[in-house]
Enzyme design. Structure first.
Site, PDB file in Angstrom:
ATOM      1  N   GLY A  61      35.614  67.357  68.481  1.00 33.10           N
ATOM      2  CA  GLY A  61      36.893  66.708  68.743  1.00 33.10           C
ATOM      3  C   GLY A  61      36.953  65.319  68.142  1.00 33.10           C
ATOM      4  N   TRP A  62      35.794  64.642  68.111  1.00 35.69           N
ATOM      5  CA  TRP A  62      35.737  63.306  67.496  1.00 35.69           C
ATOM      6  C   TRP A  62      36.174  63.381  66.040  1.00 35.69           C
ATOM      7  CZ3 TRP A  62      34.121  60.411  63.558  1.00 35.69           C
ATOM      8  CH2 TRP A  62      33.994  59.034  63.736  1.00 35.69           C
ATOM      9  N   CYS A  72      35.281  58.751  74.182  1.00 40.72           N
ATOM     10  CA  CYS A  72      34.085  59.314  73.556  1.00 40.72           C
ATOM     11  C   CYS A  72      32.926  59.235  74.543  1.00 40.72           C
ATOM     12  CB  CYS A  72      33.748  58.543  72.284  1.00 40.72           C
ATOM     13  SG  CYS A  72      32.185  59.046  71.529  1.00 40.72           S
ATOM     14  N   GLY A  73      32.092  60.267  74.580  1.00 41.37           N
ATOM     15  CA  GLY A  73      30.975  60.311  75.521  1.00 41.37           C
ATOM     16  C   GLY A  73      29.963  59.202  75.336  1.00 41.37           C
ATOM     17  N   HIS A  74      29.994  58.528  74.178  1.00 29.88           N
ATOM     18  CA  HIS A  74      29.025  57.460  73.917  1.00 29.88           C
ATOM     19  C   HIS A  74      29.677  56.079  73.924  1.00 29.88           C
ATOM     20  CE1 HIS A  74      25.544  60.007  73.094  1.00 29.88           C
ATOM     21  NE2 HIS A  74      26.432  60.863  72.654  1.00 29.88           N
ATOM     22  N   ASN A 114      22.531  65.965  69.761  1.00 32.48           N
ATOM     23  CA  ASN A 114      21.605  65.102  69.018  1.00 32.48           C
ATOM     24  C   ASN A 114      22.458  64.090  68.246  1.00 32.48           C
ATOM     25  OD1 ASN A 114      18.607  66.831  68.587  1.00 32.48           O
ATOM     26  ND2 ASN A 114      20.347  67.787  69.587  1.00 32.48           N
ATOM     27  N   THR A 173      26.848  66.226  66.273  1.00 35.17           N
ATOM     28  CA  THR A 173      28.306  66.266  66.315  1.00 35.17           C
ATOM     29  C   THR A 173      28.966  65.893  64.992  1.00 35.17           C
ATOM     30  OG1 THR A 173      28.113  64.074  67.321  1.00 35.17           O
ATOM     31  CG2 THR A 173      28.649  65.912  68.784  1.00 35.17           C
ATOM     32  N   ASP A 228      35.191  72.191  70.590  1.00 37.02           N
ATOM     33  CA  ASP A 228      35.422  71.114  71.555  1.00 37.02           C
ATOM     34  C   ASP A 228      36.896  71.073  71.961  1.00 37.02           C
ATOM     35  OD1 ASP A 228      35.442  68.770  72.995  1.00 37.02           O
ATOM     36  OD2 ASP A 228      34.741  67.493  71.364  1.00 37.02           O
TER      37      ASP A 228
END
Length: 533
Positions: free
Chosen positions: A102-103, A222-224, A381, A451, A184
């Site tokens: 999705g990013w 975003c997950g990060h 990763n 990703t 995603d």
């Protein structure tokens, strides 16, 4: 008789039954087109790839070394070239998937232009990319089979029956480029109905596996990155069921759902969960809230308060209206999320972590597996990790713990190239190299993905080409940096006309027009310079 010959025989009967108007139709040419187009619809692909994933999951349960891998691809051509390369280097696509990020859709595929990973891109963009990826993979099949058919014709013309049989066997046992895509769906792009509608579109495009996260759809990050806001379990589980209903409606009974939790790095929630009885999921979710005990007299106008064990408590609320969780509860909430997601029908789990460490991932998964022994993980990763620095610091810390001399190293500066080739850095690289095997063995990671790798490789290769071509090297920058390497490495698209379908077009012209066909692949085709290399 071979499967290929069976197709020819079956089509011969159809053509004969239609008499003289069909006399110019070649049964073998039609059979070739059929073989080149094995998958007629996206649902055909989803059914085929779901079976692959389920078989791979069973194989992994029996042998932890049989984990699966993927790379994120942002365009159909990128995915196609990846699978062509995999077949070239490894002879098979087994346990090699595609990941649809999705990013990357947000950054590269939105009509608005580059966007942050906040679910602002068009809902249809993800399904469109699924369809595009499979269009290019199907074309890779047609191209490679077309090349085999040309070899078959050449063998027949030469009277080499043994060679012709060898090539026909390759056709009959052909391994497709079609592989599973883990797609995603972000946080579902709205309520459960919106999630269902989008899932259905993605499945119809060919997706057999959907990954959904437990963030608030209209607050998705975003997950990060910071600022993540999770939802109570009841809300998330509604969306998991919406995905399952979409799979079942479309006949993909074994479709795969990946439940992702961002709780490890998410310190906020938009809602206080509904509690129906003490100790239920809502009560546990609320127990992680950061609260302060108060008296009734301390309540201010508009305060939200809870009864916790007979005491009145007030959740800490930000000016935004969001509630915050107690610090240090991330791991516990991840475990709780994972157990609940499997209870609600998820097939695989995804845990986002702050850094890639085997012991952290294994620690959480070991807790989950106390309840669900076969729980399997998809692990990102991520390029958001500084892998070099993280693992060099892990190696440094391990040396300190073992009482080894680390006086030659500055832990804060281990990214420096000055340390390349040192014992510490060699140890770190060995840890990176074995990371996937180690986490699959220790933490039951079934699938490893990166990703955004092709986002970064595109930027890197374009930077190198621009530096050389627009600099002193001029045309040599392209020739030495790109084409010469393509030729020597056997990159399929060095013959870009062939890659784009020119030879297949010529084949079809010959099918349709016979000897009157005006074909592109004649003696004046400059691509002939790349034959026999």
């Amino acid at each position: 008789m071979s499967a290929y010959q069976d197709e020819i025989k079956a089509l011969s009967s159809v053509i004969e039954a239609n008499g003289s108007p069909w006399a110019a139709i070649s049964a073998e040419s039609a059979a070739r087109m059929r073989v080149q187009n094995k998958f007629k619809t996206g649902l055909d692909i989803a059914k085929y790839t779901a079976n692959i994933m389920r078989a791979d999951m069973a194989a992994f349960d029996a042998d932890k070394s049989k984990y699966t891998q993927s790379l994120g691809c942002w365009h159909g051509f990128v995915g196609q070239q990846k699978l062509i390369s995999i077949k070239k280097h490894f002879g098979t696509t087994e346990r090699k998937y595609l990941y649809l990020s999705g990013w990357m859709v947000a950054a590269l595929r939105s009509e608005f232009g580059p966007l942050p990973d906040q679910s602002m891109h068009e809902k249809t963009a993800v399904a469109s990319l699924v369809a595009e990826l499979y269009t290019f993979l199907r074309q890779a099949d047609a191209r490679e089979l077309g090349m085999l058919f040309r070899e078959l014709d050449a063998a027949r013309e030469a009277g080499d029956e043994a060679k012709a049989k060898e090539i026909q066997d390759k056709v009959d046992n052909y391994e497709t480029h079609i592989v599973p895509i883990i797609a995603d769906i972000d946080a579902g792009f709205g309520n459960a109905e919106a999630t269902y509608l989008m899932a259905r579109q993605m499945i119809e495009a060919g997706a057999c596996c959907l990954q959904i996260e437990n963030q608030v759809a209209d607050e998705k990050q975003c997950g990060h990155q910071d600022g993540k806001v999770t939802v109570p379990h009841a809300d998330f589980h509604n969306k998991l069921r919406a995905l399952r209903y979409a799979f079942l409606e479309l006949g993909i009974d074994n479709g795969v759902i990946v439940a992702r939790t961002d709780s490890e790095g998410a310190g906020l929630t938009k809602e206080i969960a509904v509690v129906k009885e003490p100790g239920d999921a809502g009560d546990i979710y609320n127990s992680y809230l950061d609260v302060e005990e108060i008296d009734v007299a301390d309540m201010a106008e508009g305060d939200v308060v809870l009864n916790r064990g007979g005491k009145l408590v007030r959740p800490k609320r930000l000016p935004s209206g969001l509630y915050q969780f107690r610090q240090g509860t991330g791991h516990e909430r991840c475990v709780f999320d994972c157990i609940g997601a499997i209870d609600a029908g998820a097939d695989l789990l995804w845990i986002e972590t702050a850094v890639p460490t085997v012991h952290e991932i294994a620690g959480m998964m070991n807790e989950v597996r106390k309840v669900h022994p076969d729980a399997k993980l998809v692990y990102n990763n991520s390029p958001s990790f500084n892998w070099t620095l993280s693992f060099r610091q892990q190696a440094y810390d391990a040396m300190v713990a073992a009482g080894e001399d680390v006086s030659a190293y500055d832990r804060a500066k281990l990214m420096s190239a000055d340390y390349d080739g040192t014992e510490l850095c060699d140890r770190a690289d060995a840890m990176i190299q074995s990371f996937q095997a180690d986490t699959s063995r220790e933490a039951n990671v079934f699938h490893h993905l990166i990703t955004l790798p092709t986002y970064h490789t595109t930027a890197l290769s374009v930077d190198n080409l621009a530096k050389e071509y627009f600099g002193e090297a001029g045309m040599l920058g392209y020739v030495a940096g790109v084409q010469r390497k393509e030729i020597r490495q056997g990159i399929a698209c060095v013959k870009h006309q062939n890659m784009a379908g020119s030879d297949m077009g010529d084949d079809h012209k010959e099918y349709f027009a016979g000897e009157n066909a005006l074909k592109a692949g004649g003696a004046k085709n400059t691509s002939n310079q790349f034959n026999n290399i």
